[in-house]
Design a protein around this motif. Structure first.
Motif, PDB file in Angstrom:
ATOM      1  N   LEU A   1       3.421  39.215 -58.511  1.00 56.24           N
ATOM      2  CA  LEU A   1       2.645  38.328 -57.255  1.00 56.24           C
ATOM      3  C   LEU A   1       2.550  37.029 -57.703  1.00 56.24           C
ATOM      4  O   LEU A   1       2.671  36.155 -57.008  1.00 56.24           O
ATOM      5  N   ALA A   2       2.430  36.645 -59.057  1.00 55.52           N
ATOM      6  CA  ALA A   2       2.141  35.293 -59.687  1.00 55.52           C
ATOM      7  C   ALA A   2       3.652  34.730 -59.293  1.00 55.52           C
ATOM      8  O   ALA A   2       3.338  33.625 -58.723  1.00 55.52           O
ATOM      9  N   GLU A   3       4.717  35.314 -59.413  1.00 56.31           N
ATOM     10  CA  GLU A   3       5.988  34.489 -59.163  1.00 56.31           C
ATOM     11  C   GLU A   3       5.973  34.251 -57.412  1.00 56.31           C
ATOM     12  O   GLU A   3       6.393  33.159 -57.233  1.00 56.31           O
ATOM     13  N   THR A   4       5.396  35.130 -56.911  1.00 53.82           N
ATOM     14  CA  THR A   4       5.533  34.969 -55.207  1.00 53.82           C
ATOM     15  C   THR A   4       4.565  33.804 -54.886  1.00 53.82           C
ATOM     16  O   THR A   4       5.138  32.987 -54.046  1.00 53.82           O
ATOM     17  N   LEU A   5       3.497  33.791 -55.497  1.00 52.73           N
ATOM     18  CA  LEU A   5       2.827  32.638 -55.161  1.00 52.73           C
ATOM     19  C   LEU A   5       2.933  31.242 -55.894  1.00 52.73           C
ATOM     20  O   LEU A   5       2.094  30.480 -55.752  1.00 52.73           O
ATOM     21  N   GLY A   6       3.585  31.251 -56.947  1.00 52.77           N
ATOM     22  CA  GLY A   6       3.942  30.115 -57.792  1.00 52.77           C
ATOM     23  C   GLY A   6       2.797  29.918 -58.586  1.00 52.77           C
ATOM     24  O   GLY A   6       2.552  28.783 -59.123  1.00 52.77           O
ATOM     25  N   ILE A   7       1.922  30.816 -59.130  1.00 54.70           N
ATOM     26  CA  ILE A   7       0.778  30.681 -59.902  1.00 54.70           C
ATOM     27  C   ILE A   7       0.912  31.296 -61.379  1.00 54.70           C
ATOM     28  O   ILE A   7       2.195  32.034 -61.409  1.00 54.70           O
ATOM     29  N   ALA A   8       0.218  31.053 -62.123  1.00 56.84           N
ATOM     30  CA  ALA A   8       0.142  31.757 -63.408  1.00 56.84           C
ATOM     31  C   ALA A   8      -0.301  33.136 -63.415  1.00 56.84           C
ATOM     32  O   ALA A   8      -1.008  33.591 -62.664  1.00 56.84           O
ATOM     33  N   ALA A   9       0.588  33.811 -64.382  1.00 55.68           N
ATOM     34  CA  ALA A   9       0.233  35.517 -64.429  1.00 55.68           C
ATOM     35  C   ALA A   9      -1.346  35.475 -64.692  1.00 55.68           C
ATOM     36  O   ALA A   9      -2.234  36.395 -64.154  1.00 55.68           O
ATOM     37  N   GLU A  10      -1.967  34.732 -65.340  1.00 51.48           N
ATOM     38  CA  GLU A  10      -3.484  34.758 -65.855  1.00 51.48           C
ATOM     39  C   GLU A  10      -4.363  34.229 -64.652  1.00 51.48           C
ATOM     40  O   GLU A  10      -5.376  34.752 -64.881  1.00 51.48           O
ATOM     41  N   ASP A  11      -3.996  33.893 -63.614  1.00 53.34           N
ATOM     42  CA  ASP A  11      -4.634  33.720 -62.428  1.00 53.34           C
ATOM     43  C   ASP A  11      -4.684  34.707 -61.686  1.00 53.34           C
ATOM     44  O   ASP A  11      -5.270  34.704 -60.460  1.00 53.34           O
ATOM     45  N   ILE A  12      -4.048  35.879 -61.898  1.00 49.61           N
ATOM     46  CA  ILE A  12      -4.088  37.132 -61.066  1.00 49.61           C
ATOM     47  C   ILE A  12      -4.921  38.173 -62.098  1.00 49.61           C
ATOM     48  O   ILE A  12      -4.916  38.047 -63.253  1.00 49.61           O
ATOM     49  N   ASN A  13      -5.684  38.807 -61.407  1.00 48.41           N
ATOM     50  CA  ASN A  13      -6.682  39.712 -62.163  1.00 48.41           C
ATOM     51  C   ASN A  13      -6.293  40.949 -61.600  1.00 48.41           C
ATOM     52  O   ASN A  13      -7.089  41.609 -60.621  1.00 48.41           O
ATOM     53  N   PRO A  14      -5.520  41.907 -62.227  1.00 44.32           N
ATOM     54  CA  PRO A  14      -5.218  43.167 -61.636  1.00 44.32           C
ATOM     55  C   PRO A  14      -6.132  44.203 -62.058  1.00 44.32           C
ATOM     56  O   PRO A  14      -6.505  44.572 -63.182  1.00 44.32           O
ATOM     57  N   LYS A  15      -6.494  45.208 -61.161  1.00 43.69           N
ATOM     58  CA  LYS A  15      -7.335  46.297 -61.572  1.00 43.69           C
ATOM     59  C   LYS A  15      -6.912  47.368 -60.858  1.00 43.69           C
ATOM     60  O   LYS A  15      -6.068  47.473 -59.925  1.00 43.69           O
ATOM     61  N   VAL A  16      -6.940  48.331 -61.657  1.00 38.90           N
ATOM     62  CA  VAL A  16      -6.332  49.986 -61.289  1.00 38.90           C
ATOM     63  C   VAL A  16      -7.736  50.354 -60.543  1.00 38.90           C
ATOM     64  O   VAL A  16      -8.650  50.726 -61.438  1.00 38.90           O
ATOM     65  N   ALA A  17      -7.600  50.805 -59.193  1.00 43.16           N
ATOM     66  CA  ALA A  17      -8.625  51.075 -58.599  1.00 43.16           C
ATOM     67  C   ALA A  17      -8.583  52.575 -58.539  1.00 43.16           C
ATOM     68  O   ALA A  17      -7.749  53.235 -58.347  1.00 43.16           O
ATOM     69  N   ASP A  18      -9.967  53.310 -57.896  1.00 45.23           N
ATOM     70  CA  ASP A  18      -9.774  54.645 -57.690  1.00 45.23           C
ATOM     71  C   ASP A  18      -9.409  54.945 -56.186  1.00 45.23           C
ATOM     72  O   ASP A  18      -9.123  54.041 -55.444  1.00 45.23           O
ATOM     73  N   THR A  19      -9.298  56.330 -56.053  1.00 47.64           N
ATOM     74  CA  THR A  19      -8.695  56.681 -54.786  1.00 47.64           C
ATOM     75  C   THR A  19      -9.396  56.343 -53.621  1.00 47.64           C
ATOM     76  O   THR A  19      -8.687  56.473 -52.361  1.00 47.64           O
ATOM     77  N   ASP A  20     -10.645  55.962 -53.560  1.00 48.13           N
ATOM     78  CA  ASP A  20     -11.212  55.402 -52.402  1.00 48.13           C
ATOM     79  C   ASP A  20     -11.180  54.024 -52.216  1.00 48.13           C
ATOM     80  O   ASP A  20     -11.744  53.607 -51.269  1.00 48.13           O
ATOM     81  N   SER A  21     -10.561  53.399 -53.219  1.00 47.90           N
ATOM     82  CA  SER A  21     -10.733  52.120 -53.085  1.00 47.90           C
ATOM     83  C   SER A  21      -9.259  51.232 -52.798  1.00 47.90           C
ATOM     84  O   SER A  21      -9.234  49.972 -52.673  1.00 47.90           O
ATOM     85  N   VAL A  22      -8.339  51.843 -52.823  1.00 49.03           N
ATOM     86  CA  VAL A  22      -7.020  51.589 -52.666  1.00 49.03           C
ATOM     87  C   VAL A  22      -6.100  52.430 -51.767  1.00 49.03           C
ATOM     88  O   VAL A  22      -6.269  53.591 -51.895  1.00 49.03           O
ATOM     89  N   GLY A  23      -5.034  51.886 -51.113  1.00 46.84           N
ATOM     90  CA  GLY A  23      -4.156  52.748 -50.395  1.00 46.84           C
ATOM     91  C   GLY A  23      -3.224  53.608 -51.223  1.00 46.84           C
ATOM     92  O   GLY A  23      -3.344  53.700 -52.508  1.00 46.84           O
ATOM     93  N   TYR A  24      -3.113  54.898 -50.751  1.00 48.79           N
ATOM     94  CA  TYR A  24      -2.192  55.810 -51.355  1.00 48.79           C
ATOM     95  C   TYR A  24      -0.959  55.294 -52.442  1.00 48.79           C
ATOM     96  O   TYR A  24      -0.163  54.331 -51.727  1.00 48.79           O
ATOM     97  N   THR A  25      -0.903  55.781 -53.396  1.00 52.10           N
ATOM     98  CA  THR A  25       0.029  55.410 -54.270  1.00 52.10           C
ATOM     99  C   THR A  25       0.378  56.607 -54.968  1.00 52.10           C
ATOM    100  O   THR A  25      -0.184  57.355 -55.646  1.00 52.10           O
ATOM    101  N   ASP A  26       1.970  56.878 -55.199  1.00 57.44           N
ATOM    102  CA  ASP A  26       2.316  58.108 -55.860  1.00 57.44           C
ATOM    103  C   ASP A  26       2.101  57.719 -57.301  1.00 57.44           C
ATOM    104  O   ASP A  26       1.683  56.750 -57.850  1.00 57.44           O
ATOM    105  N   ILE A  27       2.411  58.692 -58.119  1.00 54.19           N
ATOM    106  CA  ILE A  27       2.399  58.846 -59.356  1.00 54.19           C
ATOM    107  C   ILE A  27       3.054  57.636 -60.390  1.00 54.19           C
ATOM    108  O   ILE A  27       4.309  56.896 -59.742  1.00 54.19           O
ATOM    109  N   THR A  28       2.714  57.334 -61.415  1.00 54.31           N
ATOM    110  CA  THR A  28       3.112  56.577 -62.370  1.00 54.31           C
ATOM    111  C   THR A  28       4.203  57.396 -63.034  1.00 54.31           C
ATOM    112  O   THR A  28       3.952  58.394 -63.928  1.00 54.31           O
ATOM    113  N   GLY A  29       5.498  57.357 -62.853  1.00 51.70           N
ATOM    114  CA  GLY A  29       6.590  58.345 -63.361  1.00 51.70           C
ATOM    115  C   GLY A  29       7.922  57.985 -62.736  1.00 51.70           C
ATOM    116  O   GLY A  29       7.814  57.139 -61.564  1.00 51.70           O
TER     117      GLY A  29
END
Ligand code: FES
Ligand code: FES
Lengths: 160, 89, 769
Positions: free
Chosen positions: C505-533
């Protein structure tokens, strides 16, 4: 089950008193009674090192210590490694060198490595591997962990 | 017409042919077309109107997750393969 | 810390000039993880929390005649006891839970056994009590009456005509066609192309060998743990250590017959998974205990519970035959593979069949694969599931051919390597792949060309293939007025993927990785995502992040247009700068103006990339064999892999190194030891011997970047391929060192010692199976 036993210790520099059952391990009391969940449980029988703490300065598997045995002891956990808002060089080097993936083994490695560097500030690769062989990591293949300890040893010498 | 490769274990349905042709702009149409030429095909490939668990379809060398809704074009090459999802991960 | 990376090399795609991608920022969750503050599954604390424990079957195959829990329930401190009677009957429903079809009756019976137990260690009952000690005491008070049944512990025994049957209703499935009679063979797969029989007849040289591997565990350091709270309003919340919060939600909802909207999974930090934390074991059990007790309930498995009660990777028997012409070109190949699926049907034979010849371009080939029930734990995915087994077989046979033709093993592989346009034995044709480049890099690597001297020392190499999947991912991004972006994602982070996604995302926006604050959200708070695998997260969730980034840019162009009173289409964006003619504004300055140009911005994306990203690994290793003990030491090890594009090279190297060491453990020591009754003899981390720091050298890595055409930055999955080549690479090195061809894993000291003795006594140097 019997009555609970009163224990007085020093944990991370503070005097701490707690009540425990005779059958409870120190790991259990640290995590459940004292909310110090930095030490992790991977096996509960002394094989993985995820629960490593310093007990009177020596690294031990806290799952193998009965809580009552800590009467009068000085205990240090991973929570005490960073001081006054600063990471310890080991912590910095683990982060810079990507020495953790899932991170569940990391507290144990940090505590063991801290004890190692206190004993031997300039260990060889072989010595590091030997001293850390009681800590299992399933994610990293150890390479970056060993290098992080080497880097921290260098950084600590610079500071001193 | 799209080309459909039939795995050996399903060739009894196509009279031993490993490669058949079928028409359709979606996998659903291709399967219906195959069913007309080779009765029993649908029952074997689908369950509850979806690609049966355990099977997968690759269209132009890309395994699709869109099942019967996957798009097919006249030059498409379709393979029926085992689904590897059960152990894929 | 230049020193840190001295053993790793990145062979870059010459065209790239990224700003963030390819750098090595500190991971966003790093400080929490080195200070002990990160919350893993077992660190969850809740008001009124009580603890559970699982009663496991002491026998490997039996009918359950009765379960009496009354004494246990009466023990002071016990809040609830659960058995399968507390789970809804699942019927014979197959549900697709986002990670492949699952038979719900089996899933449920594996959480709590219904009328039969199929392996020792299968969960039978559970207790929730004021603490785990009381819960364990109560387990001892549960009376279970078992009627023992005959036990099968080896795949070939279970395939015999007269073998005792585990599941009366089971019929062999042959791509949708069901067999007629009861059997333990769940699946038979068969692929064929060309005319292998004729090609074998005409071949200049044919080598055929049989191989055996044993049951092996993923060995994550964190045991399975789950906490459930069944609220009085009917909502169930699960705090899980899982590779897929949505998959865990769906599996839990299905086993409890609840609508998915009633179940929320909050993913905790996860202490390793490697495929083993995709299936659920504890979640529905903790849920029913919570429902019965009215309290939140946490269950953590014991280590022996993990070994005996969760899904390892199967033991296998394999026969592989390869024919070549005089030049070394492979003209024919055949594989017969039998994998154990364990106590329930549905193992990893599919990918085994599809991977066995996947590194080669072979015109005439045949593969038969069998998935077979035995009285052992229900096998599950373990890093490139099914592929390591077959690589051990095929890569050993190819090595044997190279030595008989007196050809360099890499040259032989280059002559036969799969490439763009190669038709796989299962049908499809490869797109652009990087096997040739990886083999070339190995051939030119210093390790491959360095002298290796001394007795009992040898060098070996091998390759491996894994599909690397796509699947569904979603992210939501909130742009903040200080120029940062909060990124919510549904992929649980097991090894630094928060950062590898944020960097895209940082590369796409041209900003620093530190300026992105990534959070792993619960199943009520983000769209459907398949497994980490499936080596998919950096690829697929990364794609979603890039898409969300593009959405942010287009929304922000509208705001810039508002500032400049022009059309959004007139606004350009490059290097974090919006401009139109002489007007320009930086990304962060425009963020500060969002609030009064229409409010802060939220972007989202949900993707479902199709197809595979196809990863290849090539490993080189030097060993020294101790003839007195049979112990093998790894002297030097190099792992090379096509990563497409390494977003964060340190974590790519980490995957290569960690996967290699897991493969080394599998090659040399790891195995479940069973007695005839199906009882595991070594369910501890001392006796199930995984590599320690002292057992392995540094693992040198070479990342080759052959961009994946289906990702804007060229990413391929990287996590799985590195576990595949180690067993054959080490077997080939042992052959080179001793003349001994090992055909059974693990190549542990007793096996090597016995094989060396046999060879001394005049046998062929072929290990006897
Ligand atoms: S939990 Fe103490 S050594 Fe594993
Ligand atoms: S980082 Fe996962 S166990 Fe070490």
């Amino acid at each position: 089950m019997g009555k609970k036993i009163h224990v007085s210790t020093t944990i991370n520099g503070e005097a701490v008193e707690f009540l425990c059952e005779a059958r409870q391990s120190l790991l259990e009391v640290l995590r459940d009674t004292l909310a110090l969940t930095g030490a992790k449980e991977g096996c509960n029988n002394g094989n993985c090192g995820a629960c490593t703490i310093l007990f009177n300065g020596a690294p031990v598997d806290s799952c193998l210590v009965l809580a009552v045995e800590s009467e009068g002891a000085e205990i240090e956990t991973v929570e005490s490694i960073a001081t006054e808002g600063h990471l310890h060089p080991l912590q910095e080097c683990f982060l810079e060198g990507a020495a953790l993936q899932c991170g569940i083994c990391t507290p144990g490695f940090l505590v063991s490595a801290k004890a190692l560097l206190a004993e031997n500030p300039d260990p060889t690769e072989e010595e590091i591997r030997f001293e850390l062989s009681g800590n299992l990591c399933r994610c990293t293949g150890y390479d970056k962990i060993i290098r992080a300890v080497q880097a921290a040893s260098g950084r600590m010498k610079e500071v001193n | 017409m799209a080309t459909v490769h039939i795995p050996p274990q399903m060739q009894e349905l196509t009279g031993g042919r490993a490669e058949v042709e079928a028409e359709g702009v979606s996998l659903r149409q291709v399967v219906s077309h195959l069913e007309t030429s080779y009765p029993g095909f649908k029952e074997r490939l689908l369950k509850d109107d979806m690609v049966a668990p355990g099977l997968a379809v690759s269209i132009d060398n890309v395994v699709t997750s869109r099942g019967l809704f996957a798009e097919v074009d006249p030059a498409s090459v379709i393979h029926i393969i085992p689904a590897i999802s059960g152990g894929l991960l | 810390m230049a020193d840190t990376y001295k053993n790793s090399q990145v062979i870059k795609d010459p065209d790239d000039n990224y700003k963030t991608i390819g750098t090595r920022p500190i991971r966003h969750d790093g400080v929490d993880k080195v200070t002990g503050r990160a919350i893993y599954g077992n660190d969850v604390k809740l008001q009124g929390l009580i603890e559970g424990a699982i009663l496991r079957s002491p026998v490997a195959h039996a009918r359950i005649l009765s379960i009496d829990t009354s004494v246990a329930e009466a023990l002071p401190g016990v809040f609830a006891v659960a058995t399968s009677a507390d789970l809804p009957e699942a019927g014979d429903k197959i549900a697709d839970l986002g990670e492949g079809p699952v038979n719900l009756a089996h899933l449920s019976a594996n959480c709590l056994a219904r009328d039969k137990v199929f392996y020792k260690g299968q969960a039978v009952a559970a207790v929730a009590a004021s603490n785990v000690h009381v819960a364990r005491e109560a387990l001892e008070l549960i009376e279970v009456e078992y009627e023992p049944l005959p036990v099968l512990t080896w795949v070939l025994d279970a395939m015999k005509e007269d073998a005792p049957i585990l599941h009366e209703e089971l019929r062999t499935n042959q791509m949708g066609k069901k067999g007629e009679s009861p059997t333990n063979i769940c699946d038979h797969l068969h692929f064929e192309q060309g005319d292998p029989d004729e090609a074998f007849e005409k071949a200049h040289l044919v080598v055929e060998k049989e191989f055996k591997t044993q049951t092996v565990h993923q060995g994550y350091i964190e045991p399975h743990v789950a906490t459930a709270h069944w609220n009085q309003d009917g909502h169930l919340t699960i705090w899980a250590s899982t590779q897929g919060s949505f998959s865990a939600r769906d599996q839990t909802a299905e086993t409890l017959a609840l609508p998915t909207s009633k179940v929320k999974v909050i993913p905790c930090e996860i202490g390793g998974g490697f495929g083993g934390k995709i299936p659920i074991y504890l979640e529905p059990v903790a849920a029913v205990l919570s429902k019965k007790s009215g309290r939140p309930v946490k269950i953590q498995m014991t280590r022996d519970g993990v070994f005996e009660g969760t899904g390892p990777t199967p033991a296998s028997f394999m026969r592989v035959k390869v024919g070549v012409d005089e030049s070394g070109k492979i003209t024919a190949a055949e594989a017969w593979l039998a994998y154990e699926s364990g106590g329930f049907p549905g193992g990893v034979i599919g990918p085994g069949c599809m991977c066995v010849f996947s590194c080669y371009d072979i015109e005439n080939a045949r593969v038969d694969g069998f998935d077979v029930c035995v009285n052992k734990p229900w096998t599950k995915a373990y890093r490139a599931p099914g592929s390591t087994h077959v690589a051990f077989a095929i890569e050993s046979v190819v090595d044997e051919i190279a030595s008989r033709l007196e050809m360099d093993p890499i040259e032989l592989r280059l002559l036969n390597a799969a490439k763009e346009g190669t038709k796989r034995v299962d049908g499809p044709v490869y797109p652009r792949i990087g096997l040739v480049e990886t083999l070339e890099a190995a051939k030119n690597h210093d390790h491959y060309n360095a002298p290796l001297e001394g007795p009992w020392r040898g060098r070996g190499m091998a390759s491996g293939f894994w599909f690397n999947i796509g699947l569904k991912s979603a992210v939501t991004a909130h742009v903040n007025n200080d120029g940062t972006v909060t990124l919510l994602e549904g992929s649980t982070d097991i090894g630094g993927t928060r950062t590898s996604i944020a960097m895209q995302l940082a590369e796409t926006l041209g900003i620093a990785a530190e300026d992105i604050n990534p959070k792993v959200a619960d199943t009520d708070s983000v769209g459907y995502t398949d497994i980490t695998g499936g080596s998919r997260v950096t690829f697929a969730t990364g794609l979603a992040a890039i898409e969300a980034g593009k959405d942010i840019i287009s929304q922000m162009k509208e705001r810039a247009a508002r500032l400049w009173e022009c059309e959004p289409a007139d606004v350009e964006f490059a290097e974090a700068l919006f401009s139109r003619g002489d007007d320009s504004i930086s990304f962060s300055d425009l963020c500060a103006k969002l609030s009064n140009t229409g409010g802060l911005i939220t972007a989202r994306a949900s993707v479902d990339p199709q197809g595979f990203t196809n990863g290849f690994a090539v490993h080189i290793c030097d060993v020294e064999v101790d003839p007195e003990t049979g112990k093998v030491d790894i002297l030097r090890y190099t792992a090379l892999q096509d990563a497409g594009k390494a977003i964060h090279p340190s974590y790519v190297e980490g995957q290569l190194q960690g996967g290699s060491v897991q493969g080394i453990g599998w090659a040399l020591n790891e195995e479940y030891l069973f007695d005839d009754e199906g009882k595991m003899l070594n369910p501890t981390m001392l006796d199930y011997r995984m590599p320690t720091a002292l057992d392995v050298p540094m693992i040198d890595t070479v990342i080759i970047e052959v961009p994946n055409p289906s990702h804007p930055f060229g990413v391929r999955g990287v996590g799985e391929p590195p576990i595949i080549p180690p067993p054959p690479a080490i077997a080939n090195a042992i052959k080179n060192a001793t003349g001994l061809r090992m055909t059974e894993l693990p190549m542990s000291p007793p096996r090597i010692f016995a094989a060396l003795r046999n060879m001394e006594n005049g046998s062929s140097g072929e290990q006897e199976l």
